[in-house]
Every structure is written in structure tokens, then in C-alpha cells.
Design a protein around this motif. Structure first.
Motif: not given
Length: 407
Positions: A205-211, A221-223, A228-232
Motif C-alpha cells: 500500500n502507499g504507492a499512490c501517495s505524496r510519499s 513530481s507531476g506524474i 496531492n491526494d492520498n485517498r487511493p
């Protein structure tokens, strides 16, 4: 590089299993743990030896987000001879948004101080301290921090900010906003009863996040990384969210998360993320911290003049825990037994604006940033239980600034 990096990476990947190798193959013993190899090279352990004027520049999303304020605190220099600037930057974007090199597009802080480009700041710093040129750089604010949310720079004499008071938010079973596995709330007092929350171990988990953007130094950044949204990532985690604030709520400095947890396995990994939740539900990560449960041992000695091997307290309560992270202090969980973890959430500066909420997310994975060692991976194949309420008062302790310096 190959001669060092290959064996070091192999040793670190094996984690606690490295000791099972023949000694001849243990090129860098205990590479997955803290020890003499790292301590010799640690800036934090050597900062007291620095006596020359020092200007530290960092970012709220920098690779060295944790260390920059600690280094500033550890410098035994006057505020004329040491400075700290923390901007809204990744490791590769430092200086973005400041005044241009030629002086165009000037940027000011909330007190009207001009914020030159990093090139001009460095030039002024070296001109003054190496050439003796009187250019006023020694009078530049001791601390300049950018407040996320407010989008403003604020000068100060110290970090965390002046007028910082500390308060605790408790994880509550009262329903809160969010679409996670369990959406609770943050409350000013612990629930009267006790609640348990089941949290599966999901290391990817966590691949789709600002982390992901932060720990790749901002290179992605920008990809499409949900920067800017950690909801996934929150979908496979638990969230605890305040009601929307009616006035600006400023936070400054490190944050401690006290989390009571058990597992069916001998180990687990816990990631605690602080986010700013907008009225439309978007959850923007502010900062985060992680802890492998078996490495939960705490160095309780209070910090003073020394900033290593000690924990920081505010009003007698833990605000920045120090964990030894050594193999000697590693201790397995007893399956099914509630265990207290003190998770160090890295320092930040932010304002939660009216209509927005503060959120804590508890997850068991932050891939690729927190890719587990082989020994942690095989010891964590279980289901975790998170505990809330008076018997096990899971909470966060943070610094708040009133009035908000950048509101």
C-alpha cells in the motif's frame, strides 16, 4: 560503487537473516540496523563539532525532512551565525518559488522581509563570513518556514515556532469523513469505552501517495502518483479525521503518535500520516512517520545540549521519540497482546484553513519508501488490531501556534 552498494544492499535486504550467512559473506554486518557504520557518518551525531557559521536549507518534503530542524537545534551558535530555511520543496526542487536571481518577482514573508533566491542567499552568506562584507545577512531571520495550507512564509527566532503550545488528539470510534477501511475521528478526549479496529498487513500500500514523490526526491513530481491526494492509499488503511475547523489551525514541529496495536504475527510495520482534508474530500499529505513494531524500543533520556540518543519532550510529554534501531534492542511482538508504539512523525509547518480538516491515517504499508527487509516481511504475515479508548488511548501529540503566524 558496485563493490560497496551491491553487498550493502544485499545485507540490508536480508535484515535480521544476515546473521545466518557465513561470516565471510557478511560484508557489512548488521547493515539493516543502526550501528557504528552509520553513527560514524551521522550529521546529527557530529553536529556539535561544527563551529563555523551555518545556513541550513531544507524542505517540508525533503529526503532530510527529519534531520534539518534537529541539526539547527544542535548547532551551538548564535542566531546571527546559524539560520534555518524550510520551504515547500522536495529534495530536487529546493529554491522554487523564491525571488528570482535578478531580483524580479520578489517574494516576501509575513513581516515584509525579502526572500532572495538560494543563489543570492548563499553568495551573501559566504561574502559576509568569508570576505567580511557587511551586507546584513547576519540579520536575516534565524528561521524562515513556509506554512503549507496558508501558502505563506513566516519568520521566527526558533523552531518549532514561537508561541507553540501542545495538545493531544485521540483516535475515536465516532464516525468521521473518509472512504477508508475504517473511518473514525480525532477527538479532544479519549472515548469512554474501548474499540478494536482490524487492519490487514498490506506492505504494497502507499504507492499512490505524496510519499512516493517525496522519497524519490521529487523526481516523479507531476506524474500520476496521487501527489496531492492520498485517498487511493487511504482505501486500504484506517483514517481518523477532525470535524472541519471554523478558524485557521496552525501546527509546527515534530509530532508523536502513540498507537496501541497487536498482531497475529511477531512483527508489523505501522505508517502514520498527517493530511489536510479539503472540503471536496481531497486528502493532501502534510507529513508522516513509520515504525517497525519490533524496533519500538525507546531511548527515554531527554534531549538537552546533545541531540542524539535522546527524545524530545514538551510539557513532560513525548513529542519526538528516539528509537535505537539496533539488533540488540529488537523485540518481537507477543501475538494478540496490545503493545504501545511511539511513532516519530517528521516535523512540519502547516495551517489547516477554515472548512478543512486534520486527518491521521494508520496503514501497514508505504511502498516503495518503506520496503520491508526479508526478516520483517516474513515476521509480519498476519492481521493487526488497532486499539482505541480509555484502556488503550491511541493519540497524536502536536504543537499548535496561536495566533497562526501565516493566517
Amino acid at each position: 560503487v558496485a563493490a560497496f552498494a551491491g553487498p550493502a544492499l544485499l545485507d540490508a535486504t536480508l535484515g535480521g537473516y544476515e546473521m545466518m550467512l557465513p561470516s565471510a559473506l557478511q560484508t557489512y554486518p548488521e547493515q539493516a540496523y543502526d550501528g557504528p557504520f552509520y553513527q560514524l557518518r551521522s550529521p546529527i551525531r557530529n553536529i556539535s563539532r561544527v563551529t563555523v557559521p551555518t545556513f541550513i536549507v531544507g524542505g517540508t518534503y525533503d529526503l532530510f525532512q527529519r534531520g534539518e530542524p534537529i541539526l539547527f537545534r544542535g548547532l551551538k551558535l548564535s542566531t546571527a551565525r546559524k539560520k534555518l530555511m524550510i520551504g515547500p520543496w522536495y529534495h530536487t526542487s529546493a529554491g522554487n518559488g523564491l525571488t528570482a536571481d535578478d531580483g524580479s518577482s520578489p517574494v516576501y514573508d509575513t513581516k515584509g522581509n525579502l526572500l532572495p533566491s538560494l543563489n543570492n542567499l548563499q553568495l551573501a552568506w559566504f561574502d559576509h563570513w568569508l570576505k567580511g562584507i557587511s551586507n546584513g545577512i547576519d540579520a536575516f531571520p534565524a528561521v524562515e518556514t513556509y506554512y503549507l495550507g496558508a501558502g505563506k512564509w513566516a519568520p521566527d527566532t526558533k523552531y518549532p515556532a514561537s508561541r507553540t503550545a501542545y495538545r493531544r488528539w485521540y483516535l475515536s470510534a465516532t464516525p468521521g469523513s473518509g472512504t477508508s477501511l475504517y473511518a473514525g475521528s480525532l477527538a479532544p478526549a479519549a472515548d469512554g469505552g474501548n474499540t478494536t479496529v482490524t487492519l490487514p498487513w498490506i506492505p504494497v500500500n502507499g504507492a499512490c501517495s505524496r510519499s512516493t514523490t517525496q522519497w524519490t526526491a521529487g523526481l516523479v513530481s507531476g506524474i500520476a502518483t496521487c501527489e496531492n491526494d492520498n485517498r487511493p492509499s487511504e482505501l486500504l488503511a484506517t483514517t481518523f479525521t477532525t470535524p472541519p475547523f471554523t478558524a485557521p489551525y496552525a501546527i509546527s514541529g515534530p509530532i508523536d503518535a502513540t498507537i496501541w496495536i497487536s498482531s497475529t504475527a511477531a512483527d508489523t510495520q505501522v505508517i502514520a500520516t498527517i493530511s489536510d482534508v479539503a472540503p471536496d474530500g481531497a486528502s493532501s499529505q502534510i507529513t508522516a512517520g513509520t515504525l517497525v513494531a519490533s524496533l519500538r524500543a525507546l531511548t527515554a533520556t531527554a534531549c538537552g545540549a546533545v541531540v542524539a540518543d535522546c527524545s524530545l519532550y514538551a510539557n513532560g510529554q513525548l513529542i519526538e521519540p528516539w528509537h535505537p534501531y539496533t539488533q540488540a534492542t529488537q523485540s518481537a511482538l507477543t501475538p494478540g497482546v496490545p503493545t504501545r508504539l511511539e511513532i516519530e512523525i517528521f516535523p512540519t509547518s502547516a495551517v489547516i484553513e477554515p472548512g478543512h480538516s486534520l486527518r491521521l491515517t494508520i496503514a501497514t504499508g508505504d511502498f516503495p519508501h518503506e520496503t520491508s527487509t526479508l526478516s520483517t516481511e516474513t515476521s509480519s504475515l498476519g492481521v493487526d488490531t488497532l486499539y482505541l479508548g480509555t484502556g488503550y488511548p491511541s493519540s497524536i501529540y502536536l504543537g499548535t501556534v496561536s495566533p497562526p503566524p501565516a493566517s
